[in-house]
Scaffold this active site. Structure first.
Site, PDB file in Angstrom:
ATOM      1  N   TYR A  63     -53.382  60.865   9.066  1.00  0.00           N
ATOM      2  CA  TYR A  63     -53.479  61.309  10.459  1.00  0.00           C
ATOM      3  C   TYR A  63     -52.164  61.125  11.204  1.00  0.00           C
ATOM      4  O   TYR A  63     -51.835  61.903  12.099  1.00  0.00           O
ATOM      5  CB  TYR A  63     -54.564  60.518  11.192  1.00  0.00           C
ATOM      6  CG  TYR A  63     -55.963  61.048  11.014  1.00  0.00           C
ATOM      7  CD1 TYR A  63     -56.599  60.989   9.785  1.00  0.00           C
ATOM      8  CD2 TYR A  63     -56.649  61.597  12.086  1.00  0.00           C
ATOM      9  CE1 TYR A  63     -57.885  61.455   9.637  1.00  0.00           C
ATOM     10  CE2 TYR A  63     -57.933  62.066  11.950  1.00  0.00           C
ATOM     11  CZ  TYR A  63     -58.551  62.002  10.720  1.00  0.00           C
ATOM     12  OH  TYR A  63     -59.823  62.467  10.578  1.00  0.00           O
ATOM     13  N   ASP A  75     -63.248  58.822   8.219  1.00  0.00           N
ATOM     14  CA  ASP A  75     -63.695  59.988   8.987  1.00  0.00           C
ATOM     15  C   ASP A  75     -64.805  60.709   8.234  1.00  0.00           C
ATOM     16  O   ASP A  75     -65.867  61.009   8.785  1.00  0.00           O
ATOM     17  CB  ASP A  75     -62.503  60.931   9.215  1.00  0.00           C
ATOM     18  CG  ASP A  75     -62.901  62.186   9.975  1.00  0.00           C
ATOM     19  OD1 ASP A  75     -63.618  62.040  10.986  1.00  0.00           O
ATOM     20  OD2 ASP A  75     -62.517  63.288   9.551  1.00  0.00           O
ATOM     21  N   ASP A  92     -65.086  58.338  -4.198  1.00  0.00           N
ATOM     22  CA  ASP A  92     -66.019  59.367  -4.696  1.00  0.00           C
ATOM     23  C   ASP A  92     -67.366  58.752  -5.065  1.00  0.00           C
ATOM     24  O   ASP A  92     -68.426  59.237  -4.657  1.00  0.00           O
ATOM     25  CB  ASP A  92     -65.406  60.169  -5.861  1.00  0.00           C
ATOM     26  CG  ASP A  92     -64.783  59.304  -6.945  1.00  0.00           C
ATOM     27  OD1 ASP A  92     -64.690  58.074  -6.761  1.00  0.00           O
ATOM     28  OD2 ASP A  92     -64.378  59.867  -7.989  1.00  0.00           O
ATOM     29  N   LYS A 117     -59.050  54.846  -3.200  1.00  0.00           N
ATOM     30  CA  LYS A 117     -58.918  55.725  -4.369  1.00  0.00           C
ATOM     31  C   LYS A 117     -57.772  55.149  -5.197  1.00  0.00           C
ATOM     32  O   LYS A 117     -56.748  55.817  -5.451  1.00  0.00           O
ATOM     33  CB  LYS A 117     -58.655  57.167  -3.905  1.00  0.00           C
ATOM     34  CG  LYS A 117     -58.670  58.198  -5.023  1.00  0.00           C
ATOM     35  CD  LYS A 117     -60.049  58.503  -5.569  1.00  0.00           C
ATOM     36  CE  LYS A 117     -59.964  59.471  -6.740  1.00  0.00           C
ATOM     37  NZ  LYS A 117     -61.274  59.684  -7.396  1.00  0.00           N
ATOM     38  N   ASP A 132     -69.330  60.549   8.874  1.00  0.00           N
ATOM     39  CA  ASP A 132     -70.176  61.737   9.105  1.00  0.00           C
ATOM     40  C   ASP A 132     -71.296  61.768   8.064  1.00  0.00           C
ATOM     41  O   ASP A 132     -72.443  62.101   8.364  1.00  0.00           O
ATOM     42  CB  ASP A 132     -69.361  63.035   9.020  1.00  0.00           C
ATOM     43  CG  ASP A 132     -68.865  63.501  10.388  1.00  0.00           C
ATOM     44  OD1 ASP A 132     -68.545  62.632  11.220  1.00  0.00           O
ATOM     45  OD2 ASP A 132     -68.794  64.726  10.611  1.00  0.00           O
TER      46      ASP A 132
HETATM   47  C1  IPM Z   1     -63.678  61.526  14.705  1.00  0.00           C
HETATM   48  C2  IPM Z   1     -63.246  62.959  14.851  1.00  0.00           C
HETATM   49  C3  IPM Z   1     -61.728  62.988  15.054  1.00  0.00           C
HETATM   50  C4  IPM Z   1     -61.097  62.383  13.823  1.00  0.00           C
HETATM   51  C5  IPM Z   1     -61.141  64.383  15.338  1.00  0.00           C
HETATM   52  C6  IPM Z   1     -61.797  65.016  16.549  1.00  0.00           C
HETATM   53  C7  IPM Z   1     -59.651  64.344  15.473  1.00  0.00           C
HETATM   54  O1  IPM Z   1     -63.634  63.705  13.760  1.00  0.00           O
HETATM   55  O2  IPM Z   1     -63.464  60.735  15.628  1.00  0.00           O
HETATM   56  O3  IPM Z   1     -64.257  61.191  13.669  1.00  0.00           O
HETATM   57  O4  IPM Z   1     -60.907  63.070  12.807  1.00  0.00           O
HETATM   58  O5  IPM Z   1     -60.771  61.189  13.860  1.00  0.00           O
HETATM   59 MG    MG Z   2     -64.884  62.667  12.412  1.00  0.00          MG
END
Ligand code: IPM
Ligand code: MG
Length: 372
Positions: free
Chosen positions: A141, A248, A224, A191, A252
């Site tokens: 990032y 990240d 993985d 990894k 999710d």
């Molecule tokens: C998160 C989001 C952000 C990230 C984006 C919006 C830049 O997905 O906070 O998880 O990737 O960190």
């Molecule tokens: Mg995210």
């Protein structure tokens, strides 16, 4: 107590959900005699439209003068042209960098009444309580990026992934400390069979845990296979620490366990200041959801629970934080559901279909009863 909270509502559903979280914080202040000042500031696409900059100087000043930042969400189709040079997400990353917010806490603890909403066998969700610690200001990032032309029709894009010993040490310590308040187990995800950064990550986490947290059990997992085990045996994890990009993606994935990404909060912070306070950014883990923006149907719970984390981690108001969490838990148990959870609602209990504001009002109502 006196506190100044910067409110960066951002884009899409951001303003709708942050309004409800502010309402909850105002209720806490009123019932406990605190003096909270809320300062609105622009971020993301809204800031680009107004100033051309996703984190304008005025917002930086507001943030620097505040004890904590409550953030809605950034981004949307209006600003996501792949060739755009200024993007809403840059505002969020700049904010994380500005505050040195290297540790991102993402707790995942499915509410028992929402177990039916997850596409996972209910028995696998019993006892799930995972605390993700995502490194937030390093890795790909924040690494150098480049795009070069290498002949006609040939472009070469590069994103550097960099980690230093000290960057890994400090986030490993956050994980170790959290594990001590929980079940004393840390899973470090990397990894290391492929990446040099992961090998440094693994060595460093191993040393920090051995030298400073000998009472905490550490295990390593490759990203993985971890991604698979997270769905096969989610209850087997306590604290999970990982680098920025893996964190990240995995958080999710973990949101699936909670029934809806709309209910998950996050807290991001750096080191404590000299006065003992820890400035932080508090935001739901969901995005700006442009498809449902402005309809009053977004779930404000992720942002309301983020406000609870704000009370706990930046203002040291642990009782108040627990009250907000209890109010949210009760409201879910009572059957209040925003649209993201309608179809999957537990059929055994009555369901109250709620808009964003109705959900906020239900939490405020319950909170007043708990605090009176
Ligand atoms: C998160 C989001 C952000 C990230 C984006 C919006 C830049 O997905 O906070 O998880 O990737 O960190
Ligand atoms: Mg995210």
């Amino acid at each position: 107590m006196k506190a100044t909270i910067a409110v960066l509502a951002g884009d899409g559903v951001g303003p709708e959900v942050s309004t409800e979280a502010v309402r909850v914080l105002r209720t806490v202040a009123e019932c406990h005699g605190h003096d909270f000042t809320f300062l609105d500031a622009l971020v993301g696409g809204a800031a680009i439209d107004a100033t051309g900059d996703p984190l304008p100087a005025s917002t930086r000043r507001t943030v620097e003068a505040s004890d904590a930042v409550l953030l809605g969400a950034v981004g949307g189709p209006k600003w996501s042209d792949p060739s755009a040079t200024v993007r809403p997400e840059q505002g969020l990353l700049a904010l994380r960098g500005l505050l040195g917010a290297f540790a991102n806490l993402r707790p995942v603890q499915p509410h028992p009444a929402l177990v039916g909403a997850a596409p996972i066998r209910p028995e696998l969700l019993t006892g799930v309580d995972v605390q993700f610690v995502r490194e937030l200001t390093g890795g790909m990032y924040f690494g150098r990026k480049s795009l070069e032309t290498d002949g006609p029709g040939q472009e070469v894009a590069t994103d550097h992934c960099t980690y230093s010993t000290s960057e890994i040490e400090r986030v490993a310590r956050v994980a170790g400390q959290l594990a001590r308040e929980r079940r004393r187990r840390v899973t470090s995800v990397d990894k290391a069979n492929v990446l040099e950064t992961s090998r440094l990550w693994r060595r460093t986490v191993t040393r920090v845990m051995r030298d400073e947290f000998p009472d905490v059990t550490l295990e390593h997992a490759l990203v993985d296979s971890f991604a698979m085990t997270l769905l096969r045996a989610p209850a087997s994890f306590d604290v999970v620490v990982t680098e920025n990009l893996f964190g990240d993606i995995l958080t999710d994935e973990a949101a699936v366990l909670a029934g809806s990404i709309g209910v998950l909060p996050s807290a991001s912070f750096g080191e404590r200041r000299a006065d003992g306070r820890r400035q932080g950014i508090y935001e739901p883990i969901h995005g700006s959801a442009p498809d449902i923006a402005g309809q009053g149907s977004a779930n404000p719970i992720g942002t309301i629970l983020s406000a609870a984390l704000l009370l706990r981690h930046s203002l040291n108001l642990t009782d108040e934080a627990a009250h907000v969490e209890r109010a949210v838990g009760d409201v879910i148990a009572d059957g209040w559901r925003t649209a993201d959870l309608w179809s999957a609602a537990d059929q055994s209990a009555p369901v109250h279909r709620a808009s964003t504001t109705a959900m906020g009002a239900a939490v405020v109502d319950r909170l007043r009863r708990i605090m009176s």
